[in-house]
Every structure is written in C-alpha cells, then in structure tokens.
Scaffold this active site. Structure first.
Site, PDB file in Angstrom:
ATOM      1  N   LYS A 279      66.923  58.818 130.720  1.00 57.37           N
ATOM      2  CA  LYS A 279      67.200  60.165 130.247  1.00 57.37           C
ATOM      3  C   LYS A 279      66.195  61.149 130.846  1.00 57.37           C
ATOM      4  O   LYS A 279      65.081  60.748 131.199  1.00 57.37           O
ATOM      5  CB  LYS A 279      67.049  60.213 128.716  1.00 57.37           C
ATOM      6  N   ASP A 290      67.081  57.421 117.106  1.00 55.38           N
ATOM      7  CA  ASP A 290      68.296  56.683 117.449  1.00 55.38           C
ATOM      8  C   ASP A 290      68.529  55.469 116.534  1.00 55.38           C
ATOM      9  O   ASP A 290      69.488  54.728 116.720  1.00 55.38           O
ATOM     10  CB  ASP A 290      68.236  56.255 118.922  1.00 55.38           C
ATOM     11  N   ARG A 353      76.850  51.315 121.724  1.00 50.77           N
ATOM     12  CA  ARG A 353      78.093  50.548 121.570  1.00 50.77           C
ATOM     13  C   ARG A 353      77.872  49.077 121.909  1.00 50.77           C
ATOM     14  O   ARG A 353      78.560  48.213 121.395  1.00 50.77           O
ATOM     15  CB  ARG A 353      79.191  51.197 122.423  1.00 50.77           C
TER      16      ARG A 353
HETATM   17  N1  BES Z   1      71.521  57.811 121.474  1.00 52.81           N
HETATM   18  C1  BES Z   1      72.320  58.420 122.480  1.00 52.81           C
HETATM   19  C2  BES Z   1      73.223  59.518 121.925  1.00 52.81           C
HETATM   20  C3  BES Z   1      72.568  60.818 121.611  1.00 52.81           C
HETATM   21  C4  BES Z   1      72.173  61.683 122.615  1.00 52.81           C
HETATM   22  C5  BES Z   1      72.404  61.219 120.310  1.00 52.81           C
HETATM   23  C6  BES Z   1      71.606  62.900 122.304  1.00 52.81           C
HETATM   24  C7  BES Z   1      71.850  62.438 119.990  1.00 52.81           C
HETATM   25  C8  BES Z   1      71.447  63.279 120.994  1.00 52.81           C
HETATM   26  C9  BES Z   1      73.227  57.370 123.131  1.00 52.81           C
HETATM   27  O1  BES Z   1      72.666  56.116 123.256  1.00 52.81           O
HETATM   28  C10 BES Z   1      73.526  57.857 124.503  1.00 52.81           C
HETATM   29  O2  BES Z   1      72.629  57.942 125.273  1.00 52.81           O
HETATM   30  N2  BES Z   1      74.780  58.179 124.760  1.00 52.81           N
HETATM   31  C11 BES Z   1      75.193  58.678 126.018  1.00 52.81           C
HETATM   32  C12 BES Z   1      76.500  58.037 126.366  1.00 52.81           C
HETATM   33  C13 BES Z   1      76.955  58.336 127.763  1.00 52.81           C
HETATM   34  C14 BES Z   1      76.045  57.654 128.760  1.00 52.81           C
HETATM   35  C15 BES Z   1      78.371  57.859 127.931  1.00 52.81           C
HETATM   36  C16 BES Z   1      75.350  60.198 125.915  1.00 52.81           C
HETATM   37  O3  BES Z   1      75.839  60.674 124.894  1.00 52.81           O
HETATM   38  O4  BES Z   1      74.921  60.874 126.833  1.00 52.81           O
HETATM   39 ZN    ZN Z   2      71.239  55.610 121.925  1.00 53.87          ZN
HETATM   40 MN    MN Z   3      71.557  55.921 125.041  1.00 48.42          MN
END
Ligand code: BES
Ligand code: ZN
Ligand code: MN
Length: 498
Positions: A279, A290, A353
């Site tokens: 990220k 998370d 997931r």
């Molecule tokens: N924990 C994150 C989701 C998230 C991101 C929650 C920002 C709250 C704020 C999750 O594990 C994630 O990174 N999801 C990705 C999925 C994507 C790669 C398909 C996302 O939402 O960017």
């Molecule tokens: Zn996550």
């Molecule tokens: Mn993630």
C-alpha cells in the site's frame, strides 16, 4: 456506572444534577416545565433574558434552583421539537454525556426519555441514553506514559419513568445498553491498540481471557492445525509475517444443547501493509484497524455473555498480519483453500477474503443457523457508503432483512448491495478456479462474490465495515461498530426463540 430507575417525579429525586430539555420556540419538556413551576419561573426568566434559546448544542447549568431536590439543573437545548428525531436524540445524548463529565456532578437524574421521538419508545431511549453515557467515559490512553488526570466522572445514573412505563422492561433496556457499551468498549480498545501490541497472538489471548470470564469455550488453532485442515488461503497471507497466524474460536452456549448456533466470522488482520502489492505510505497506520471485524465479534460475545441470552453463538476470528517479505505470497501465486477451490492471487492486498474463505469453510462444521462475516474488506465500500452505513450482501433475504431491522434499532445501520450472478465473471482466472480480485468496478460486490463461493451451503450475510469501523482525521479512533448491530441481531433472535 450504577443505574437506577425510579417511578418518581424528576424534581423530587435527590442527585448532583437534574438534566432536562428545552426546545426552540421556546417550548419546555415536561420536566423543564415542572422545574419552572416549582421555582416560580426560573426557566422562564432564563428564556426571557435571551441566554437560553433551546438551540441545539446549547447547555446551561444552574445551581440551587428552588423546588428542585437536585443540587444543579442542566438545561439542554434540543432544537426544533418537530425535528427531534433519532439522530437529534442521539446527538443530544452524546452532548449531555460529554458535558456532565465537565461538571463536578457524579450523580444525575436524566429526565430525557420523556422526550417524544418519532417511532421510538421509552425503552429505546433508555437503551441509547445508556450507550451514550457509557461512551462518554471512553478514553484510550493505555499507550501514554502518563495516565490521564482522573476526572470526576459520572458514577450514578438515575432514570425517572412515568407510572405507565414498565420498570422491568426499562431495566432490561438499560442492561442491554450497558452490555452493548461494554462490548463496544472492548472492540474499540482492541482496534485502537497498535499493530505491534495487538498481534494475532495477543488477539487470541484476549479471546481466551474473555471466554474464561464468561464461561465460554475457546479454541485457538495454530498454523500446524491449519495446515492439517488444508487452509492454504489463510496460510498464504501469513507467510510474509514473523507473527504466527491464529484461528480463534469462541463458543457461547446459552441455548439448548442441540440448538444450531449463529456463527459470527470476523476478519482479524492485525496489520495490513498490503504484502508484496504494498500500500502507499499515507495513512497506512490506519491498517492497524484491519482487525476490527474480529474485534466486533469478540465485543458482541462480551455483550452476549453479560446478557446471558438463551441462544448458541460461535465466534470465529481468522487472524494474521499481511506484510511484504522474501517468503511472502506473490502476485500470480496459486493457492488451494480448505474447500479445495484454487485461487490465483493477483493482488496480495486482497488478503481479507483469503483468510475469511477458509474461516467460512471451517464454520460449516458448526451446522449454523446463520453465518455473518464482518470485515474491513474493501476501500470501495468507503467510497460507496462512507462512514454512515456498513455494506450488506448475502445469499438469504430473511437474514438480510433481520440485519437491516437490527441496524435500524441499534442505529448501527447497514445498506444492502446486490450480489447478482453477473458480477461473478469478474473473478474469472485463466489458471485457477478464481482470481482473488475482480478489477476496480464494484469492488465491494466482487469481494462478496468471492466469499459467496465458500458459503453456498450456508445462510450467509457479509458486512463490509471498511467505512464504519473507525474514524480518521482529528477524531481518529475505533468506533466499536458493528457491536451494536450484531448484539441487536442476537437479542432479536433470542426473543424470537422465547
Ligand atoms: N483492509 C483493506 C480494505 C480497506 C482499505 C479498508 C482502506 C479500509 C480502508 C483490504 O485488505 C484491501 O486492501 N482491499 C483492497 C482490495 C483490492 C486490492 C481489490 C482495496 O480495497 O483496495
Ligand atoms: Zn485488509
Ligand atoms: Mn489488504
């Protein structure tokens, strides 16, 4: 805090402070009216002076008001009476909770459930007042070197009720408010703890402690146990971390032995750096949150333990970190989940997931009545619904309706998104049974599509709490959501069973 409920006139109850409402207009609540009459017009004089207008947010404190047994009177502005709705009531309660702790009063009479709120009864108002007063005491300062100065916090809460109100029902509403507040506090604490403290091991230890305190059964599966079960998806996320993954299981048995349980599955990712699909740096600290889905499961179990509801509930929390490392899973890797289905990991940041799918397959063994998973799953859900509603998706209409209703009562709302077959195609993979990402469009829905492939035999709902579990910016902190929603869902099921 101690709570008592009294069938008495508010002005005749002795305490440090009597809290009553004034609306714009001006118009006085029944208790404000009674204070005015008993004091020969003390409230009217304040109104005439122009200092008190009943505007939202206005609060006035008066000492030694004649005819009133309490030492102080707190008059709370509530805005326009015809616009005094659920939101206005809750906002008022939150303001009162903050303000009462700024005074030296440690006991207070809250004459606020007498206020008319469209569609809400006395018990709802007492429940939410209690939650607000408890939330007013919340402080997260365990990580500061100096403990915060002891405040003169409210300790004794007195709720006056009228002759037509049922005292037992009111007592139950207060008990529910306290239990939900305690569960919410636990979820907030776990969420706010940093990732270097709240690791999968820590989360497991807290779950075991909770289970012991309330006589529940706890089981913690280690990585070798997960290997034996074939949890290749969950374990692939944990590969890049020095902290061992845990699968935490807490079983609450309040119902009959053979009653099928309600299963709650919470994402317990204690820090999500994204893995090799790392990220960006900005706000990455917030990925300590998370694990809030897992924390909300433990919070709901805590509320349940206090309320001793006559149902069976199992909490399942898959817990891991998601970090980049030489041994971490990589884009393109293909893993086999416990269900036997293979997954092409196209983005290691879609890890939630991956840990949930194995936890959902594991949940089948409990032969559940329903399964609800709770997860900070997608940034897309924050874009879609913001901080006000959690996303709701699932394969069972009755369950979705029950969650929508529980969310309305708890004011911990959810909003349903479609889970149509057409979206499933976005998960097609050239090399495995499915990909773990479905592209940018409808990101929240395709994440749920992924989970739906593991819940075909279950009555299942998914709550995406990415937008609701914590607040950013100046108010940064865990909200404890959706403990209120989950607990209400369980309260409703228990009263159905009764
Ligand atoms: N924990 C994150 C989701 C998230 C991101 C929650 C920002 C709250 C704020 C999750 O594990 C994630 O990174 N999801 C990705 C999925 C994507 C790669 C398909 C996302 O939402 O960017
Ligand atoms: Zn996550
Ligand atoms: Mn993630």
């Amino acid at each position: 805090m101690n709570y008592s409920i009294e069938h008495k006139k508010p002005i005749e109850i002795t305490s440090d402070c009597l809290v009553a409402a004034v609306f714009e207009g001006p118009s006085l609540s029944p208790t404000a009216q009674a204070i005015d009459s008993a004091s020969d017009g003390a409230v009217s004089r304040l109104l005439e002076s122009g200092d008190l207008e009943g505007k939202k947010g206005q609060i006035m404190l008066q000492h030694h008001v004649s005819g009133v047994s309490s030492k102080r009177v707190m008059l709370v502005g509530c805005g326009q009476q015809d616009k005094f709705d659920t939101e206005a009531f809750r906002a008022m309660a939150a303001r009162v909770a903050v303000h009462i702790n700024k005074t030296a009063a440690t006991s207070a009479v809250f004459a606020l459930s007498e206020l008319e709120v469209n569609g809400r009864d006395n018990n709802w108002k007492l429940r939410h007042l209690t939650e607000a007063l408890e939330a007013g005491h919340y402080q997260f300062d365990v990580m500061k070197s100096e403990p915060s100065k002891t405040r003169r916090l409210l300790a004794d809460v007195i709720y006056p009720i009228t002759d037509s109100d049922d005292k037992d029902a009111a007592g139950q509403a207060v008990a529910q408010g306290k239990a939900i507040a305690a569960g919410t506090r636990l979820a907030k604490d776990l969420g706010n703890l940093p990732g270097n403290v709240c690791t999968p091991t820590y989360l497991a230890e807290e779950a075991v402690k909770l289970a012991k305190e309330f006589g529940m059964k706890s089981t913690v599966l280690e990585e070798k146990d997960m290997e034996e079960l074939g949890m290749g998806a969950l374990l692939s996320v944990s590969r890049g971390s020095r902290q061992p993954a845990k699968l935490i299981v807490v079983e609450y048995a309040g119902g009959k032995k053979d009653d099928a349980p309600y299963v709650l599955v919470g994402k317990g990712l204690t820090f999500d750096a994204g893995g090799i699909s790392i990220k960006p740096a900005a706000n990455m600290d917030e990925m300590k949150y998370d694990m809030c889905g897992g924390a909300s499961v433990l919070g709901a179990l805590r509320a349940l333990g206090e309320l001793k509801l006559p149902i069976n509930v199992v909490g399942v929390v898959p817990s891991s970190e998601n970090l980049p490392d030489g041994d971490a899973n990589k884009p393109g890797d293909i893993v086999t989940s416990m269900s036997g289905q293979t997954i092409e990991i196209l983005n290691t940041d879609a890890e939630g997931r991956l840990i949930l799918c194995d936890a959902l397959t594991y949940s089948e063994r409990f032969k559940p009545k329903t399964v609800i998973d709770i997860a900070t799953l997608t940034g897309a859900c924050v874009i879609a619904l913001g901080e006000h509603a959690s996303g709701l998706l699932g394969n069972d209409d009755a369950l979705a309706q029950d969650l929508l209703a529980a969310g309305e009562y708890a004011v911990d709302r959810v909003w349903q998104l479609p889970l149509w077959e057409q979206y499933q195609r976005q998960l097609d993979s050239n090399f495995a049974d499915m990909a773990n990402v479905g592209g940018r469009p409808a990101g929240t829905i395709t994440a749920a599509c992924f989970l739906s492939r593991y819940t075909k035999s279950l009555k299942w709902a998914h709550l995406d709490i990415a937008g609701t579990a914590w607040l950013s910016g100046k108010a940064k902190g865990a909200t404890g959501r959706p403990v209120g929603l989950l607990t209400q869902y369980l309260i409703d099921r228990a009263s159905e069973a009764a």
